[in-house]
Structures are given as structure tokens and as C-alpha cells.
Design a protein around this motif. Structure first.
Motif, mmCIF file in Angstrom:
data_model
loop_
_atom_site.group_PDB
_atom_site.id
_atom_site.type_symbol
_atom_site.label_atom_id
_atom_site.label_comp_id
_atom_site.label_asym_id
_atom_site.label_seq_id
_atom_site.Cartn_x
_atom_site.Cartn_y
_atom_site.Cartn_z
ATOM 1 N N HIS A 41 6.298 2.974 5.362
ATOM 2 C CA HIS A 41 6.398 1.520 5.099
ATOM 3 C C HIS A 41 5.042 0.878 4.812
ATOM 4 O O HIS A 41 4.887 -0.335 4.963
ATOM 5 C CB HIS A 41 7.069 0.784 6.268
ATOM 6 C CG HIS A 41 8.515 1.134 6.445
ATOM 7 N ND1 HIS A 41 8.956 2.041 7.380
ATOM 8 C CD2 HIS A 41 9.625 0.689 5.794
ATOM 9 C CE1 HIS A 41 10.273 2.142 7.310
ATOM 10 N NE2 HIS A 41 10.705 1.338 6.358
ATOM 11 N N GLN A 42 4.071 1.656 4.375
ATOM 12 C CA GLN A 42 2.756 1.107 4.035
ATOM 13 C C GLN A 42 2.375 1.522 2.616
ATOM 14 O O GLN A 42 2.693 2.619 2.165
ATOM 15 C CB GLN A 42 1.693 1.634 5.006
ATOM 16 C CG GLN A 42 1.936 1.272 6.455
ATOM 17 C CD GLN A 42 0.889 1.889 7.365
ATOM 18 O OE1 GLN A 42 -0.308 1.632 7.217
ATOM 19 N NE2 GLN A 42 1.323 2.711 8.299
ATOM 20 N N GLY A 43 1.663 0.636 1.919
ATOM 21 C CA GLY A 43 1.164 0.962 0.591
ATOM 22 C C GLY A 43 -0.044 1.875 0.695
ATOM 23 O O GLY A 43 -1.083 1.479 1.236
ATOM 24 N N LEU A 44 0.078 3.110 0.211
ATOM 25 C CA LEU A 44 -1.011 4.075 0.292
ATOM 26 C C LEU A 44 -2.114 3.702 -0.701
ATOM 27 O O LEU A 44 -1.853 3.550 -1.892
ATOM 28 C CB LEU A 44 -0.476 5.479 -0.011
ATOM 29 C CG LEU A 44 -1.473 6.635 0.082
ATOM 30 C CD1 LEU A 44 -1.978 6.787 1.517
ATOM 31 C CD2 LEU A 44 -0.839 7.942 -0.400
ATOM 32 N N ASP A 83 13.528 -1.725 2.688
ATOM 33 C CA ASP A 83 13.353 -0.654 3.679
ATOM 34 C C ASP A 83 12.702 0.557 3.011
ATOM 35 O O ASP A 83 13.182 1.684 3.105
ATOM 36 C CB ASP A 83 14.704 -0.267 4.300
ATOM 37 C CG ASP A 83 14.521 0.646 5.509
ATOM 38 O OD1 ASP A 83 13.419 0.653 6.096
ATOM 39 O OD2 ASP A 83 15.471 1.385 5.848
ATOM 40 N N LEU A 84 11.581 0.303 2.355
ATOM 41 C CA LEU A 84 10.931 1.315 1.520
ATOM 42 C C LEU A 84 9.954 2.136 2.363
ATOM 43 O O LEU A 84 8.738 2.015 2.252
ATOM 44 C CB LEU A 84 10.216 0.634 0.352
ATOM 45 C CG LEU A 84 9.931 1.499 -0.880
ATOM 46 C CD1 LEU A 84 11.236 1.939 -1.540
ATOM 47 C CD2 LEU A 84 9.075 0.732 -1.881
ATOM 48 N N ALA A 113 10.643 -2.104 -6.732
ATOM 49 C CA ALA A 113 10.651 -1.049 -5.724
ATOM 50 C C ALA A 113 11.495 0.112 -6.243
ATOM 51 O O ALA A 113 12.580 -0.107 -6.786
ATOM 52 C CB ALA A 113 11.225 -1.581 -4.411
ATOM 53 N N GLU A 114 10.977 1.328 -6.087
ATOM 54 C CA GLU A 114 11.645 2.488 -6.656
ATOM 55 C C GLU A 114 11.715 3.647 -5.672
ATOM 56 O O GLU A 114 10.859 3.789 -4.802
ATOM 57 C CB GLU A 114 10.879 2.970 -7.911
ATOM 58 C CG GLU A 114 10.683 1.902 -8.963
ATOM 59 C CD GLU A 114 9.842 2.395 -10.131
ATOM 60 O OE1 GLU A 114 9.699 3.628 -10.288
ATOM 61 O OE2 GLU A 114 9.336 1.549 -10.884
#
Length: 273
Positions: A41-44, A83-84, A113-114
Motif C-alpha cells: 500500500h505504498q508508492g515505491l 485497496d492497492l 490504478a492498475e
């Protein structure tokens, strides 16, 4: 594609997102985008991607009417709403609708979101094939939406069992259509310096490796390399064991490539868990 996206200044049902038919993104193929993964759930490497996206907007003369903090907030809301946990987010800024149907205008910002599917495990274990293609991407340092040649040419890849292409011009290579490229020779890790997108995965692999030579690489050097690999957000590090009809090294993923991939996975865990 996940149920919710950002468009028209708010989070909406992805299926209702739309763009004007005279937008330069459609009629001229003019726009920018960036894509990053979510892990736990975090943007890397989110800040790196925001750096590149805002720089691309400036370089292409496309107004980006959202601050960095606003973009972070929107991204956080989309991750939560969809819920990505493990997936991807695609930021797109279109060229806009201009009076002369040519000059950059006020574009439209989308964030989608994909779901994300990595290459098969077999490709990491055996390596992949590339096809050489004489070409240099226009304004290669900007992540534009113009992939016309690669999309058109991709029909040939499947017929020849290739994963992607390796661009070259005047005897020197640059990048793949969606990835950066590295070779290893006598233990030295080398990556091209010219006509490339400054990839975020490339950037972090260079940090992990510590010693990397960044310079022009000739096609002849590629043929003689001990190892080769491509790297990108959606592949991380994918060994290359064949280019055209030539085998690279011993035809198997090399130890330096395999070790770098493991170290990248460790970094990912440190940052997101």
C-alpha cells in the motif's frame, strides 16, 4: 484497471473517465505519463517518480495545476480507495485542446490504478530475447506517451519469440522500448549514457551496485558482453540471454545480474515493510 481513478479534479469511477476528442494526446500523440508500483500500500520510490513527472510537464510546456503535496494526497486516496496493496499507478497529463490543434495547451490530468503482472518466473530463470532496431526515441529524456513505433513493431516480437527491442543508431545502443539496458564485461557493469530515459529502477540499481560505468556502448560490445539485462518498473531486472540470433555470454542469466535482482528485492522490503 481498478474501479476508481482521478480525473476532472476528483476521484471517480474509472469507466466514466473521458477526454476531449480534439485533445493533442489523441490527434498528435502529445502528452506525458509516469508509472510506479505500489508495495504494501505504498508508492515505491514515489518521490523519484514525482520528480520525473513534474520535470516532464515542464519540459513539454504542459501546465500541471497540482502541487507535489496535492499529488501525494490524491495518490494516497487512490491507493486506499482501490485497496492497492500490490499494483501500479499511472499518471497521465494530456496535451490539451489548443486553438491551432498543434501547440501545447492546458492538458488534463488522469491517475489510474492498475493491476500489475510481472514477467513469468521462467523468463527470470532463462532470460529473454531482444531484437535490434535502428531508432532513437524523440526527446528520449522525457517520458512521453508516444510509443507508436514500438506498438507497431511489437507484432514482430511475438513471431520471433522476443520480449522487446534494443534501439541503436550509428553503431551505438541506447535502450529498449520500455526499459533501460545494462551489460556486464569482465565484472564491470556498464549502461548507456545517451538517448535514454533516466529510469527510476535504473537509478536505484546503480545505487545498489555502487560501481557502474555510464558511457556510450557500441553494438559490438553488446555482442561480446558476458551478461546483459533490461530494467524497468514492471520488470525490475530481467536477464537478456539472446539478441537477434546471437547468444549473450553463456546463454544463461549471469551472477552479477542475479545478485543485483536479489539486492533490489531486499531494498524493496526495507522501504515498504
Amino acid at each position: 484497471m481498478k474501479p476508481f481513478c482521478f480525473a476532472d479534479g476528483k476521484i471517480i469511477d474509472t469507466q466514466t473517465a473521458s477526454i476531449h476528442p480534439m485533445d493533442l494526446g489523441l490527434i498528435r500523440g502529445y502528452g506525458i505519463f509516469d508509472f510506479f508500483r505500489t508495495v504494501n500500500h505504498q508508492g515505491l520510490f514515489l518521490e523519484d517518480y514525482l520528480d520525473r513527472f513534474t520535470a516532464s510537464a515542464e519540459k513539454t510546456f504542459l501546465p500541471l495545476d497540482y502541487s507535489r503535496e496535492e499529488l501525494r494526497q490524491i495518490i494516497g486516496q487512490l491507493i486506499e480507495k482501490n485497496d492497492l496493496e500490490q499494483g501500479g499507478l499511472r499518471m497521465v497529463l494530456s496535451g490539451g485542446v489548443s486553438d491551432n490543434h498543434f501547440s501545447p495547451a492546458d492538458g488534463k490530468l488522469f491517475i489510474f490504478a492498475e493491476s500489475l503482472i510481472f514477467p513469468s518466473e521462467e523468463k527470470y530463470e532463462k532470460g529473454v530475447k531482444l531484437l535490434t532496431l535502428e531508432y532513437v526515441r524523440p526527446i528520449a529524456d522525457i517520458k512521453t506517451t508516444n510509443y507508436a513505433l514500438a506498438v507497431w513493431h511489437s507484432a514482430q516480437w511475438k513471431k520471433q519469440g522476443a520480449e522487446d527491442v534494443l534501439y541503436h543508431m550509428n553503431g551505438f545502443i541506447s535502450e529498449s522500448s520500455r526499459s533501460n539496458f545494462f551489460i556486464v564485461k569482465d565484472g564491470e557493469l556498464i549502461t548507456p549514457s545517451e538517448h535514454i530515459l533516466l529510469g527510476i529502477t535504473r537509478k536505484n540499481l546503480i545505487k545498489i551496485a555502487g560501481q557502474v560505468t555510464i558511457r556510450p556502448i557500441s553494438l559490438q560490445e553488446v555482442w561480446e558482453a558476458d551478461e546483459a539485462f533490461i530494467c524497468s518498473t514492471t520488470k525490475v531486472l530481467l536477464p537478456v540471454t539472446q539478441i537477434d540470433d546471437r547468444t549473450i555470454g553463456n546463454g544463461k542469466p549471469g551472477p552479477i545480474s542475479v545478485n543485483l535482482l536479489e539486492k533490489f528485492k531486499e531494498l524493496e522490503k526495507e522501504l515498504c515493510y
